[in-house]
Design a protein around this motif. Structure first.
Motif, PDB file in Angstrom:
ATOM      1  N   SER A  43       0.847  -1.201   0.000  1.00 22.73           N
ATOM      2  CA  SER A  43       0.000   0.000   0.000  1.00 22.73           C
ATOM      3  C   SER A  43       0.875   1.239   0.000  1.00 22.73           C
ATOM      4  O   SER A  43       1.745   1.404   0.862  1.00 22.73           O
ATOM      5  CB  SER A  43      -0.909   0.013   1.232  1.00 22.73           C
ATOM      6  OG  SER A  43      -1.451   1.296   1.452  1.00 22.73           O
ATOM      7  N   VAL A  44       0.642   2.151  -0.960  1.00 19.59           N
ATOM      8  CA  VAL A  44       1.432   3.380  -1.002  1.00 19.59           C
ATOM      9  C   VAL A  44       1.090   4.275   0.182  1.00 19.59           C
ATOM     10  O   VAL A  44       1.908   5.074   0.632  1.00 19.59           O
ATOM     11  CB  VAL A  44       1.196   4.108  -2.346  1.00 19.59           C
ATOM     12  CG1 VAL A  44      -0.186   4.729  -2.413  1.00 19.59           C
ATOM     13  CG2 VAL A  44       2.251   5.186  -2.568  1.00 19.59           C
ATOM     14  N   ILE A  52       6.618  11.028  -0.799  1.00 20.04           N
ATOM     15  CA  ILE A  52       5.289  10.422  -0.683  1.00 20.04           C
ATOM     16  C   ILE A  52       4.409  10.818  -1.867  1.00 20.04           C
ATOM     17  O   ILE A  52       3.700   9.990  -2.454  1.00 20.04           O
ATOM     18  CB  ILE A  52       4.628  10.838   0.649  1.00 20.04           C
ATOM     19  CG1 ILE A  52       5.397  10.225   1.834  1.00 20.04           C
ATOM     20  CG2 ILE A  52       3.167  10.403   0.691  1.00 20.04           C
ATOM     21  CD1 ILE A  52       4.999  10.807   3.182  1.00 20.04           C
ATOM     22  N   VAL A  53       4.439  12.099  -2.221  1.00 17.79           N
ATOM     23  CA  VAL A  53       3.641  12.580  -3.349  1.00 17.79           C
ATOM     24  C   VAL A  53       4.061  11.873  -4.634  1.00 17.79           C
ATOM     25  O   VAL A  53       3.221  11.450  -5.451  1.00 17.79           O
ATOM     26  CB  VAL A  53       3.770  14.107  -3.498  1.00 17.79           C
ATOM     27  CG1 VAL A  53       3.126  14.571  -4.801  1.00 17.79           C
ATOM     28  CG2 VAL A  53       3.131  14.815  -2.310  1.00 17.79           C
ATOM     29  N   TYR A  54       5.363  11.727  -4.841  1.00 15.90           N
ATOM     30  CA  TYR A  54       5.867  11.065  -6.053  1.00 15.90           C
ATOM     31  C   TYR A  54       5.348   9.629  -6.151  1.00 15.90           C
ATOM     32  O   TYR A  54       4.849   9.197  -7.193  1.00 15.90           O
ATOM     33  CB  TYR A  54       7.395  11.071  -6.047  1.00 15.90           C
ATOM     34  CG  TYR A  54       8.019  10.398  -7.240  1.00 15.90           C
ATOM     35  CD1 TYR A  54       8.094  11.038  -8.473  1.00 15.90           C
ATOM     36  CD2 TYR A  54       8.532   9.098  -7.138  1.00 15.90           C
ATOM     37  CE1 TYR A  54       8.661  10.416  -9.577  1.00 15.90           C
ATOM     38  CE2 TYR A  54       9.099   8.457  -8.229  1.00 15.90           C
ATOM     39  CZ  TYR A  54       9.161   9.131  -9.450  1.00 15.90           C
ATOM     40  OH  TYR A  54       9.705   8.511 -10.542  1.00 15.90           O
ATOM     41  N   ARG A  60       1.169   5.532  -8.165  1.00 13.71           N
ATOM     42  CA  ARG A  60       0.102   4.581  -7.845  1.00 13.71           C
ATOM     43  C   ARG A  60      -1.251   5.092  -8.347  1.00 13.71           C
ATOM     44  O   ARG A  60      -2.127   4.298  -8.704  1.00 13.71           O
ATOM     45  CB  ARG A  60       0.063   4.342  -6.326  1.00 13.71           C
ATOM     46  CG  ARG A  60      -0.954   3.294  -5.874  1.00 13.71           C
ATOM     47  CD  ARG A  60      -0.749   1.939  -6.548  1.00 13.71           C
ATOM     48  NE  ARG A  60       0.559   1.390  -6.270  1.00 13.71           N
ATOM     49  CZ  ARG A  60       0.845   0.658  -5.196  1.00 13.71           C
ATOM     50  NH1 ARG A  60      -0.088   0.379  -4.310  1.00 13.71           N
ATOM     51  NH2 ARG A  60       2.071   0.195  -5.017  1.00 13.71           N
ATOM     52  N   PHE A  61      -1.404   6.413  -8.377  1.00 15.61           N
ATOM     53  CA  PHE A  61      -2.645   6.997  -8.877  1.00 15.61           C
ATOM     54  C   PHE A  61      -2.837   6.646 -10.357  1.00 15.61           C
ATOM     55  O   PHE A  61      -3.957   6.400 -10.805  1.00 15.61           O
ATOM     56  CB  PHE A  61      -2.607   8.520  -8.698  1.00 15.61           C
ATOM     57  CG  PHE A  61      -3.922   9.201  -8.940  1.00 15.61           C
ATOM     58  CD1 PHE A  61      -4.880   9.283  -7.937  1.00 15.61           C
ATOM     59  CD2 PHE A  61      -4.201   9.761 -10.170  1.00 15.61           C
ATOM     60  CE1 PHE A  61      -6.091   9.909  -8.161  1.00 15.61           C
ATOM     61  CE2 PHE A  61      -5.409  10.389 -10.417  1.00 15.61           C
ATOM     62  CZ  PHE A  61      -6.360  10.468  -9.407  1.00 15.61           C
ATOM     63  N   MET A  62      -1.721   6.617 -11.081  1.00 19.97           N
ATOM     64  CA  MET A  62      -1.787   6.296 -12.502  1.00 19.97           C
ATOM     65  C   MET A  62      -2.044   4.806 -12.731  1.00 19.97           C
ATOM     66  O   MET A  62      -2.611   4.408 -13.747  1.00 19.97           O
ATOM     67  CB  MET A  62      -0.486   6.710 -13.193  1.00 19.97           C
ATOM     68  CG  MET A  62      -0.175   8.203 -13.078  1.00 19.97           C
ATOM     69  SD  MET A  62      -1.457   9.260 -13.789  1.00 19.97           S
ATOM     70  CE  MET A  62      -1.286   8.838 -15.525  1.00 19.97           C
ATOM     71  N   ILE A 120      -3.055  13.219   0.791  1.00 22.55           N
ATOM     72  CA  ILE A 120      -3.600  14.015   1.909  1.00 22.55           C
ATOM     73  C   ILE A 120      -2.633  13.997   3.090  1.00 22.55           C
ATOM     74  O   ILE A 120      -2.387  15.026   3.740  1.00 22.55           O
ATOM     75  CB  ILE A 120      -4.982  13.470   2.327  1.00 22.55           C
ATOM     76  CG1 ILE A 120      -6.000  13.716   1.204  1.00 22.55           C
ATOM     77  CG2 ILE A 120      -5.449  14.127   3.624  1.00 22.55           C
ATOM     78  CD1 ILE A 120      -7.348  13.074   1.451  1.00 22.55           C
ATOM     79  N   MET A 121      -2.068  12.832   3.369  1.00 21.26           N
ATOM     80  CA  MET A 121      -1.078  12.719   4.447  1.00 21.26           C
ATOM     81  C   MET A 121       0.134  13.588   4.151  1.00 21.26           C
ATOM     82  O   MET A 121       0.673  14.259   5.033  1.00 21.26           O
ATOM     83  CB  MET A 121      -0.652  11.260   4.623  1.00 21.26           C
ATOM     84  CG  MET A 121      -1.685  10.368   5.272  1.00 21.26           C
ATOM     85  SD  MET A 121      -1.035   8.706   5.528  1.00 21.26           S
ATOM     86  CE  MET A 121       0.309   9.035   6.659  1.00 21.26           C
ATOM     87  N   ALA A 122       0.571  13.584   2.913  1.00 18.76           N
ATOM     88  CA  ALA A 122       1.749  14.375   2.529  1.00 18.76           C
ATOM     89  C   ALA A 122       1.500  15.861   2.757  1.00 18.76           C
ATOM     90  O   ALA A 122       2.391  16.593   3.225  1.00 18.76           O
ATOM     91  CB  ALA A 122       2.103  14.107   1.069  1.00 18.76           C
ATOM     92  N   ILE A 123       0.306  16.336   2.429  1.00 16.37           N
ATOM     93  CA  ILE A 123      -0.032  17.749   2.631  1.00 16.37           C
ATOM     94  C   ILE A 123       0.008  18.102   4.116  1.00 16.37           C
ATOM     95  O   ILE A 123       0.551  19.142   4.519  1.00 16.37           O
ATOM     96  CB  ILE A 123      -1.421  18.052   2.038  1.00 16.37           C
ATOM     97  CG1 ILE A 123      -1.382  17.913   0.514  1.00 16.37           C
ATOM     98  CG2 ILE A 123      -1.885  19.459   2.435  1.00 16.37           C
ATOM     99  CD1 ILE A 123      -2.745  17.997  -0.146  1.00 16.37           C
TER     100      ILE A 123
END
Length: 311
Positions: free
Chosen positions: A32-33, A93-95, A100-102, A184-187
């Motif tokens: 899980s990312v 984390i965003v990267y 994973r979003f893609m 959201i966690m990264a933000i």
């Protein structure tokens, strides 16, 4: 070591090692990312704890010929470095989340992974509460920063578990929820990083003590020397846990050196009774001499500043 603030950093390092193992285990079995982002923040916790230990060890060194005001400001470098590390982790984390979003995929063994993540949060929560107590006892920005970072880790982990927990009851098409939660966690982590950097910057720039402490200083001076005492040029700063206070005290020109010295000692004692780790320097001037009134050059009348802020 029993009364040293360093022991709390050792608690943080030990907790970071334990949670690091738990969270990377949770990520390994789930892929899980979101859990990877949680594990990445714990890696930052461990690195920050090592930074904090080095900074606090230096800050506790006594003053010497090269650092006559002591080494307290080393603590601000620690909180600043921790803030930078948090921002770097957030970028990672965003990267990973965008990738994973893609290409969304459903995490494996999710329930087990979430239970492991919750266990690590319990460890961090207990450690953070102990460290916050130590921060209050030792008035340490390093301990406070590390404890708040751990608490941030706790709440983000709990939010992560609640969010990913939804995937236990949803169809595979909801797999996109995993990278969304990670972003959201990264933000949230970014906000924590900027908070620590700002606090570090304020300390390094010699910001004055907070208004509440200025009021305590003003009250102490007037209780010891009389409510109508004249003083000006109050300047304050903080280096680590050490507070530095200096001001000009106006007394009758006929006052003896002995009586002036006695009054200064009483004022210093009053201030130190109210505020911990204070270094007070008082410059006595004759109230009849117009050259004594140089408040514009040295910060102005503290009492006037306080009264104007009360309006």
């Amino acid at each position: 070591m029993s009364d040293s603030p360093q022991k709390y950093i050792y608690y943080s390092i030990a907790a970071s090692i334990i949670t690091l193992i738990l969270k990377f285990w949770a990520w390994h079995i789930t892929d899980s990312v979101g859990l990877l982002s949680d594990a990445m923040e714990t890696l930052v916790n461990l690195t920050a704890g090592l930074f904090a230990l080095a900074a606090l060890t230096l800050a506790l060194k006594p003053a010497d010929h090269s650092h006559t005001y002591g080494h307290g400001k080393a603590e601000y470098f620690s909180s600043g470095a921790e803030g930078m590390l948090i921002l770097i982790a957030a970028v990672g984390i965003v990267y990973a989340s965008v990738e994973r979003f893609m290409s969304p995929s459903v995490p494996n063994n999710l329930l087990t992974g979430l239970l492991i993540a919750l266990l690590s949060s319990v460890v961090n929560f207990i450690t953070a509460k102990i460290m916050l107590k130590g921060a209050r006892i030792h008035d340490s920005i390093t301990l406070e920063a590390d404890a708040k970072h751990l608490l941030t880790d706790v709440w983000t982990s709990v939010g992560l578990v609640l969010g990913l927990g939804l995937m236990l009851f949803t169809p595979p098409s909801w797999a996109i929820l995993d990278p969304i939660i990670a972003i959201i966690m990264a933000i949230n982590i970014i906000f924590t990083g900027f908070y620590l950097i700002r606090k570090s910057y304020s300390g390094l720039m010699d910001n004055t003590l907070p208004q509440s402490e200025l009021a305590v200083i003003d009250k102490s001076i007037r209780e010891c020397a009389g409510k109508d005492i004249l003083y000006h040029g109050l300047r304050t700063r903080k280096a680590g846990s050490q507070r530095f206070i200096d001001f000009h005290l106006l007394l009758p020109g006929k006052s003896t050196i002995e009586s002036s010295h006695t009054m200064c000692n009483e004022i210093e004692k009053c201030i130190k009774d109210e505020l911990n780790n204070c270094h007070v320097t008082i410059h006595v001037e004759p109230e009849e001499d117009k050259n004594s009134y140089d408040c514009e050059e040295t910060g102005g009348l503290c009492g006037s500043v306080l009264r104007s802020n009360d309006k």
